[in-house]
Every structure is written in C-alpha cells, then in structure tokens.
Design an enzyme around this catalytic site. Structure first.
Site, mmCIF file in Angstrom:
data_model
loop_
_atom_site.group_PDB
_atom_site.id
_atom_site.type_symbol
_atom_site.label_atom_id
_atom_site.label_comp_id
_atom_site.label_asym_id
_atom_site.label_seq_id
_atom_site.Cartn_x
_atom_site.Cartn_y
_atom_site.Cartn_z
ATOM 1 N N LYS A 239 0.820 -1.215 0.000
ATOM 2 C CA LYS A 239 0.000 0.000 0.000
ATOM 3 C C LYS A 239 0.849 1.258 0.000
ATOM 4 O O LYS A 239 0.387 2.317 -0.384
ATOM 5 C CB LYS A 239 -0.875 0.039 1.257
ATOM 6 C CG LYS A 239 -1.801 -1.132 1.384
ATOM 7 C CD LYS A 239 -2.650 -1.012 2.631
ATOM 8 C CE LYS A 239 -3.112 -2.402 3.025
ATOM 9 N NZ LYS A 239 -4.383 -2.509 3.636
ATOM 10 N N ARG A 240 2.071 1.123 0.494
ATOM 11 C CA ARG A 240 2.929 2.299 0.620
ATOM 12 C C ARG A 240 3.676 2.611 -0.663
ATOM 13 O O ARG A 240 4.284 3.670 -0.794
ATOM 14 C CB ARG A 240 3.923 2.103 1.769
ATOM 15 C CG ARG A 240 3.286 2.215 3.136
ATOM 16 C CD ARG A 240 4.224 1.743 4.223
ATOM 17 N NE ARG A 240 4.596 0.339 4.028
ATOM 18 C CZ ARG A 240 3.833 -0.689 4.389
ATOM 19 N NH1 ARG A 240 2.677 -0.476 4.951
ATOM 20 N NH2 ARG A 240 4.219 -1.925 4.172
#
Ligand code: GLU
Length: 457
Positions: free
Chosen positions: A228-229
């Site tokens: 997600k990062r």
C-alpha cells in the site's frame, strides 16, 4: 453446476490499493462472465484495526471503478447481513455445529479446532514449547488457476479467541458456506490459509468451493510484493489525479490476465466475454506506472471531444483551477489542442496555464536555448509587426503569414517558431505555434511578444 456466486471480502483496515482492486475486479468479471452473482462482504471483525473511513473508501473506489455489487451493504440480498461485525449470531450457530460434532476443545481460554488424525507431541525448539502434531491426510485445494494443490495442516488452530472474538478462518469459511459461495477468488497470500479452510469446510460437511488464487503484483522496481505504501498503489490517488476509471480497470485486468494476441486496450464488454479463471497467469505480474499512464492516454485519445472537455472541466473544478475569462467555446478549443498531447488530466494545468492568464511560468533552460542563436530580438519585432495585419483566423493562414515573413528575410519558419513559443507560452513544447496564435488572438500574442522582447535588454 449451481449458478456462480463469488464474493469480494475486503477488511477495512487500510486504503484501497491496486491488489484489492484487482481481486474485486476478477470476482466481478467472473460473475459477469458467467451470469452469476457478485457479493460484497465486509470482513470487519478486527475492531481494533477497522475504520469507517477505510470502509467508505472501499465503497467509493468500487463504485468509481464501476464494480457494482449484486448483494452486500447498501443493496441487501437474501444472505445478509453482509458485514461480519453484524453476523455474530450466525458464527455462534455454526460454532455449535462444530462443538456438537466433537471438533472443538477449549484451551487457554480459547476455542480450538480439532484436526482428525494420529496425534503425537514434539518439542518445538523455535518456540521453545511442546506442541501436538496431527498426522492428517493432505488437504486438497482445487484451484482454478494453479490446478490441484495439496497442503498439509498438522496442528489444531484457534477459531475463537479468549476475548470471545471468532478468528478470521472461522468467519471466512462460515460466511462462504452461509452465502453459498461457489468460487473463492482471492490473492495468493491466502493460499497458505486455504488448507485450514478446507479442513473447516470438511468439518461442517460441506464440499469446499472452487478456489482461484491470483498471483502477486510485484513492485515496479526491485523484488517483492507491491504494498500500500508503494508509489501508484492507491486507487483513491488515481481518482484524485483525474485518471479515467475505465482505463484503470483495463490496466488492472492485464495484471495477471491477458486477452490473447497482443491486444491490450479492450472495451469492458469484451473483457467480460473473454475473461475466465484458467486464463489467469500463474506467474506474478509486475506493476508498471508508465504502462498505466499509457493506457490512460489511449482512453483519453478515444474520448469524443465534448466528453474530454466536460471531464477536463470537472477536473479543473476539483483542482480549483482558475480559467480566467475563458468562455465555453475557448475552453473547448484549448482542450481540442490538449487532448492529443497529454497522458492524463493531471498534466492539463501545466500544459494549458498560459491560455488562462498573462502570468505563467517560464522554463529558463528552454528560454536560454531558444535565445541561443540568431537575433531573437529582431525576430520578435518582425513577427509582432507582421501579426498586426496578418490573417489569424485559421492555422493555415497563420502558417502562410509566418512563412511569407521568413521568406522575405531569407530565413526559415523555425527561426520564428522557437523564440515565439517561448515568448508566448514560457515553454519549449506544446501545441503548434499556428494553433497558439489563432487561439490566443492578435492582441495577446503581440503583447506577449513585445513584453518578452523587452526583457531581453
Ligand atoms: N478479508 C480477507 C482480506 O482482506 C479476504 C479473505 C478472502 O478473500 O477469503 O484479505
């Protein structure tokens, strides 16, 4: 075969990312391809990590991508409620069935699921304790993508924690049974859970669904799974950046699936008719933001001009972009120049800044380059003078005027073009100089040429 029922089962514990979107999309495609039912189930039993904010992002992102659900929150259905946090009574009921079948026991305040097989104690050095190993038959996972997979499950596991909360494995399987799910399409990270799930299905006396574990999406650069990062991971961001959802959907489809041949841009109706689980690749897919941007460009190019203009207007409004005195007609004319040149709406503000205002940035490097040869000040003066009377009503007439000027001076079109572009736009590239002059109009172009010439000393 009973009609296909598939579910997308996100946990609202973080922002909605490409991997989740792909799982949702493959489920949706399979339902649409087979005429089945696409269910949205919210796996929100982990109260400490869930948030309503993340939940709303899931709903918004799915709707934005066009992945509408047939059963689930907001639309209802015969198998609800569709949020696990509202299904505690159902889990209790199913737990009683396991208890009655003698498949549970209590230990350390928790409820454990009991595997069937010969038991023996072994000392586990890593955890430094004695554990009970169970010799079971291998669990068989019929996987539509990977084929038949066998996995050994050799230790009992917790299904209700000491705080009374049922564990993911239990609620996931109970819901798949209760909602009559026929195919479980999910990320490969869940393959390691599926043997526990198969053991639970068997304990409930239910034939497990067909599984389809989708390979990972790898990071663009370097090894490992996209997280997600990582840059480009969040769906919300594409929405904010003005990406076209249909382009994103098309791109995501290609992460792990291909329609055959070397075709990449396909209308969703065709993807629906071609999509099937055995065609999903077994190997991992790699995220590629350039490819994503390219796909968006292809979709932008294909938009009818009026639609491009309307979407661009909406994007400008969302960005609080000021377009000065621009009329609808002028705005549309600028968009007609931009449409074939940009990859995404996010490029529009910079690409069109000089059309809306007399204050726009100048690319100093480009300026130095444009001024590097010949006598730019003279060229600007000649051009400004010629434009006083030239016909600027069409690209062709503007071109004829500049060509005539160049010819008279024994110069080329390019001797005027570079310096005129930097003077009127502050940039080294953009729409053709003839279109620029036609659109900006006599007064503005001459004023810009003169103002720029004055800065040359
Ligand atoms: N809630 C799980 C997740 O978000 C989904 C599990 C499944 O699809 O079976 O990863």
């Amino acid at each position: 075969m009973s009609p296909v029922r598939v579910r997308f089962a996100p946990s609202p514990t973080g922002f909605f990312h490409i991997g989740s979107a792909r799982t949702a999309l493959f489920n949706w495609l399979y339902a649409r391809h087979t005429g089945g039912t696409f269910i949205l189930r919210i796996e929100d039993t982990d109260t400490a990590r869930n948030s309503e904010e993340f939940l709303n992002v899931i709903y918004d992102s799915l709707k934005w991508l066009g992945l509408t659900w047939d059963e689930g929150p907001g639309v209802g259905g015969n198998f609800g409620p569709y949020r696990q946090s509202e299904r505690a009574h159902i889990y209790r009921e199913y737990l009683e069935k396991l208890k009655a079948a003698g498949r549970t026991y209590e230990k350390d305040g928790a409820t454990w699921f009991k595997l069937i097989g010969d038991r023996h104690e072994v000392y586990d050095e890593h955890r430094q304790k004695t554990v009970t190993k169970v010799k079971t038959a291998p669990m068989v996972i019929e996987d539509a993508i990977r084929g038949r997979v066998e996995r050994i499950e050799d230790e009992d596991f917790v299904i209700v924690r000491s705080d009374g909360n049922p564990v993911f494995h239990l609620v996931n399987v109970v819901d798949d049974i209760d909602m009559q799910i026929t195919h479980v399409i999910r990320g490969e990270d869940h393959l390691s859970n599926s043997s526990k799930h198969v053991a639970l299905f068997e304990a409930f006396g239910v034939k497990p669904p067909i599984f389809a574990h989708i390979p990972l999406i790898l990071k663009q650069n370097g090894p490992g799974k996209m997280s997600k990062r990582d840059q480009g991971a969040l769906i919300e961001e594409y929405q904010k950046r003005g990406y076209l959802p249909e382009a994103l959907v098309n791109f995501i489809c290609l992460l792990g699936w291909n329609p055959g041949g070397d075709r990449e841009k396909l209308p969703i109706s065709e993807i629906v008719s071609l999509f099937d689980l055995p065609a999903v690749n077994q190997s991992n897919a790699r995220f590629d933001d350039k490819k994503m941007a390219h796909m968006n460009m292809l979709y932008l190019l294909a938009l009818p001009p009026a639609e491009f203009t309307a979407k661009a207007r909406a994007y400008f409004a969302a960005q609080n972009m000021n377009t000065g005195e621009a009329t609808e007609e002028y705005f549309a004319a600028v968009m007609a120049l931009a449409q074939p040149k940009i990859k995404g709406f996010e490029e529009l503000p910079a690409y069109t800044a000089y059309f809306w205002s007399e204050t726009y940035p100048t690319d100093e490097k480009a300026k130095a380059k444009a001024l590097g040869k010949g006598d730019p000040k003279a060229r600007l003066a000649e051009l400004a003078e010629r434009l006083l009377t030239a016909d600027l009503s069409s690209d062709a007439s503007v071109e004829a005027a500049i060509k005539a000027l160049a010819e008279e001076r024994g110069l080329g079109f390019g001797d005027y073009q570079g310096v005129a572009r930097i003077a009127t736009t502050g940039l080294s590239a953009g729409p053709s100089i003839t279109s620029l002059f036609r659109l900006l109009g006599r007064e503005r172009v001459i004023a810009r040429l003169e103002r720029f010439a004055a800065t040359l000393g």
